[in-house]
Design a protein around this motif. Structure first.
Motif, PDB file in Angstrom:
ATOM      1  N   THR A  60     -26.214 -11.283  27.414  1.00 53.91           N
ATOM      2  CA  THR A  60     -27.576 -11.510  27.411  1.00 53.91           C
ATOM      3  C   THR A  60     -28.039 -12.639  28.274  1.00 53.91           C
ATOM      4  OG1 THR A  60     -27.833 -10.346  25.379  1.00 53.91           O
ATOM      5  CG2 THR A  60     -29.553 -11.557  26.101  1.00 53.91           C
ATOM      6  N   GLU A  61     -27.117 -13.735  28.108  1.00 60.55           N
ATOM      7  CA  GLU A  61     -27.645 -15.230  28.590  1.00 60.55           C
ATOM      8  C   GLU A  61     -27.411 -14.865  30.052  1.00 60.55           C
ATOM      9  OE1 GLU A  61     -26.514 -18.292  25.381  1.00 60.55           O
ATOM     10  OE2 GLU A  61     -24.947 -17.861  26.415  1.00 60.55           O
ATOM     11  N   LEU A  62     -26.262 -14.260  30.512  1.00 58.90           N
ATOM     12  CA  LEU A  62     -25.918 -13.969  31.837  1.00 58.90           C
ATOM     13  C   LEU A  62     -26.996 -13.348  32.519  1.00 58.90           C
ATOM     14  CD1 LEU A  62     -22.128 -13.416  31.554  1.00 58.90           C
ATOM     15  CD2 LEU A  62     -23.120 -15.466  32.774  1.00 58.90           C
ATOM     16  N   MET A  67     -30.963 -12.863  36.345  1.00 51.39           N
ATOM     17  CA  MET A  67     -32.374 -12.147  36.509  1.00 51.39           C
ATOM     18  C   MET A  67     -32.027 -10.796  36.834  1.00 51.39           C
ATOM     19  SD  MET A  67     -34.808 -14.702  38.332  1.00 51.39           S
ATOM     20  CE  MET A  67     -33.603 -15.482  39.545  1.00 51.39           C
ATOM     21  N   VAL A  68     -31.001  -9.986  36.086  1.00 51.91           N
ATOM     22  CA  VAL A  68     -30.615  -8.489  36.232  1.00 51.91           C
ATOM     23  C   VAL A  68     -30.828  -7.994  34.864  1.00 51.91           C
ATOM     24  CG1 VAL A  68     -29.281  -8.925  38.341  1.00 51.91           C
ATOM     25  CG2 VAL A  68     -28.244  -8.973  36.009  1.00 51.91           C
ATOM     26  N   THR A  69     -30.912  -6.805  34.777  1.00 52.62           N
ATOM     27  CA  THR A  69     -31.025  -5.972  33.546  1.00 52.62           C
ATOM     28  C   THR A  69     -29.609  -6.060  32.844  1.00 52.62           C
ATOM     29  OG1 THR A  69     -30.008  -3.998  34.279  1.00 52.62           O
ATOM     30  CG2 THR A  69     -32.403  -4.067  34.515  1.00 52.62           C
ATOM     31  N   THR A  70     -29.440  -5.842  31.416  1.00 48.53           N
ATOM     32  CA  THR A  70     -28.091  -5.835  30.754  1.00 48.53           C
ATOM     33  C   THR A  70     -27.296  -4.834  31.308  1.00 48.53           C
ATOM     34  OG1 THR A  70     -29.168  -4.525  28.957  1.00 48.53           O
ATOM     35  CG2 THR A  70     -29.392  -6.901  28.761  1.00 48.53           C
ATOM     36  N   GLY A  71     -27.883  -3.742  31.682  1.00 47.53           N
ATOM     37  CA  GLY A  71     -26.923  -2.759  32.102  1.00 47.53           C
ATOM     38  C   GLY A  71     -26.292  -3.012  33.431  1.00 47.53           C
ATOM     39  N   ALA A  72     -27.024  -3.622  34.286  1.00 43.24           N
ATOM     40  CA  ALA A  72     -26.406  -4.354  35.700  1.00 43.24           C
ATOM     41  C   ALA A  72     -25.424  -5.154  35.225  1.00 43.24           C
ATOM     42  CB  ALA A  72     -27.466  -4.563  36.490  1.00 43.24           C
ATOM     43  N   MET A  73     -25.931  -6.046  34.485  1.00 43.38           N
ATOM     44  CA  MET A  73     -24.884  -7.271  33.955  1.00 43.38           C
ATOM     45  C   MET A  73     -23.627  -6.670  33.621  1.00 43.38           C
ATOM     46  SD  MET A  73     -23.965 -10.050  33.982  1.00 43.38           S
ATOM     47  CE  MET A  73     -25.601 -10.807  34.771  1.00 43.38           C
ATOM     48  N   THR A  74     -23.639  -5.409  32.484  1.00 44.81           N
ATOM     49  CA  THR A  74     -22.417  -4.758  32.102  1.00 44.81           C
ATOM     50  C   THR A  74     -21.413  -4.573  33.339  1.00 44.81           C
ATOM     51  OG1 THR A  74     -23.442  -4.271  30.059  1.00 44.81           O
ATOM     52  CG2 THR A  74     -21.678  -3.153  30.718  1.00 44.81           C
ATOM     53  N   LYS A  75     -22.106  -3.825  34.298  1.00 47.08           N
ATOM     54  CA  LYS A  75     -21.349  -3.327  35.346  1.00 47.08           C
ATOM     55  C   LYS A  75     -20.533  -4.451  35.994  1.00 47.08           C
ATOM     56  CE  LYS A  75     -23.925   0.818  36.201  1.00 47.08           C
ATOM     57  NZ  LYS A  75     -24.882   1.481  36.911  1.00 47.08           N
ATOM     58  N   ARG A  76     -21.284  -5.552  36.323  1.00 42.64           N
ATOM     59  CA  ARG A  76     -20.744  -6.724  36.951  1.00 42.64           C
ATOM     60  C   ARG A  76     -19.693  -7.272  35.783  1.00 42.64           C
ATOM     61  NH1 ARG A  76     -25.998 -10.091  39.030  1.00 42.64           N
ATOM     62  NH2 ARG A  76     -26.556  -8.562  40.591  1.00 42.64           N
ATOM     63  N   ILE A  77     -19.930  -7.595  34.651  1.00 43.22           N
ATOM     64  CA  ILE A  77     -18.737  -7.862  33.913  1.00 43.22           C
ATOM     65  C   ILE A  77     -17.378  -7.099  33.863  1.00 43.22           C
ATOM     66  CG2 ILE A  77     -18.312  -8.454  31.567  1.00 43.22           C
ATOM     67  CD1 ILE A  77     -21.231  -9.427  31.163  1.00 43.22           C
ATOM     68  N   ASP A  78     -17.664  -5.729  33.795  1.00 36.24           N
ATOM     69  CA  ASP A  78     -16.402  -4.924  33.856  1.00 36.24           C
ATOM     70  C   ASP A  78     -15.825  -5.196  35.052  1.00 36.24           C
ATOM     71  OD1 ASP A  78     -17.420  -3.744  31.485  1.00 36.24           O
ATOM     72  OD2 ASP A  78     -18.270  -2.017  32.415  1.00 36.24           O
TER      73      ASP A  78
END
Length: 151
Positions: A60-62, A67-78
């Motif tokens: 969430t902090e990331l 400034m992206v959605t949590t869904g987009a962040m999940t893909k980046r983290i993966d």
């Protein structure tokens, strides 16, 4: 069709900024690609690096910092975890929460890529003097503060 009844002067500013933004994105992403990163990957790694020891943040902090959605962040983290550049583990303080951290390889990569990124930014700003840069930054900051906030 000419419209002498309309003030079209905003188009000069907006049009130039639009073209400049597209050109800057292309110039910046060249450096990211040289280091095997996409723009979003670079952003996440740089955000983790700025966090300081132990170089970790919650997803969430990331998302908030980049400034992206949590869904987009999940893909980046993966993607980063899959490449061995970041890890994801359970939070020590929140049983349901997760923490994302840089791996030693991720830290090495972002350190090298960030130095190249800064050299590239300096090159891109090379035609402006220090006072011109400061003036431009001040004007853009003032303008951005007047625009509606976007989530």
């Amino acid at each position: 069709m000419a419209r002498p009844d309309l003030d079209v002067s905003p188009q000069g500013v907006i049009g130039r900024l639009h073209r400049l933004g597209a050109a800057l994105t292309e110039e910046l992403t060249v450096v990211y690609r040289e280091h095997g990163l996409g723009e979003g990957d670079f952003d996440v790694l740089a955000t983790l690096r700025r966090a300081g020891e132990p170089f970790e943040r919650t997803p969430t902090e990331l998302a908030e910092h980049t400034m992206v959605t949590t869904g987009a962040m999940t893909k980046r983290i993966d993607r980063l975890v899959g490449r061995g550049l970041a890890t994801r583990r359970a939070s020590d303080t929140d049983g349901r929460g997760r923490v994302v951290a840089l791996t030693p390889e991720g830290r090495r990569l972002i350190d090298v890529a960030f130095e190249a990124h800064l050299r590239n930014e300096e090159r891109l700003l090379g035609g402006l003097s220090a006072p011109e840069r400061a003036q431009l930054e001040a004007l853009l900051t003032k303008w951005a503060a007047q625009l509606p906030a976007r989530d």
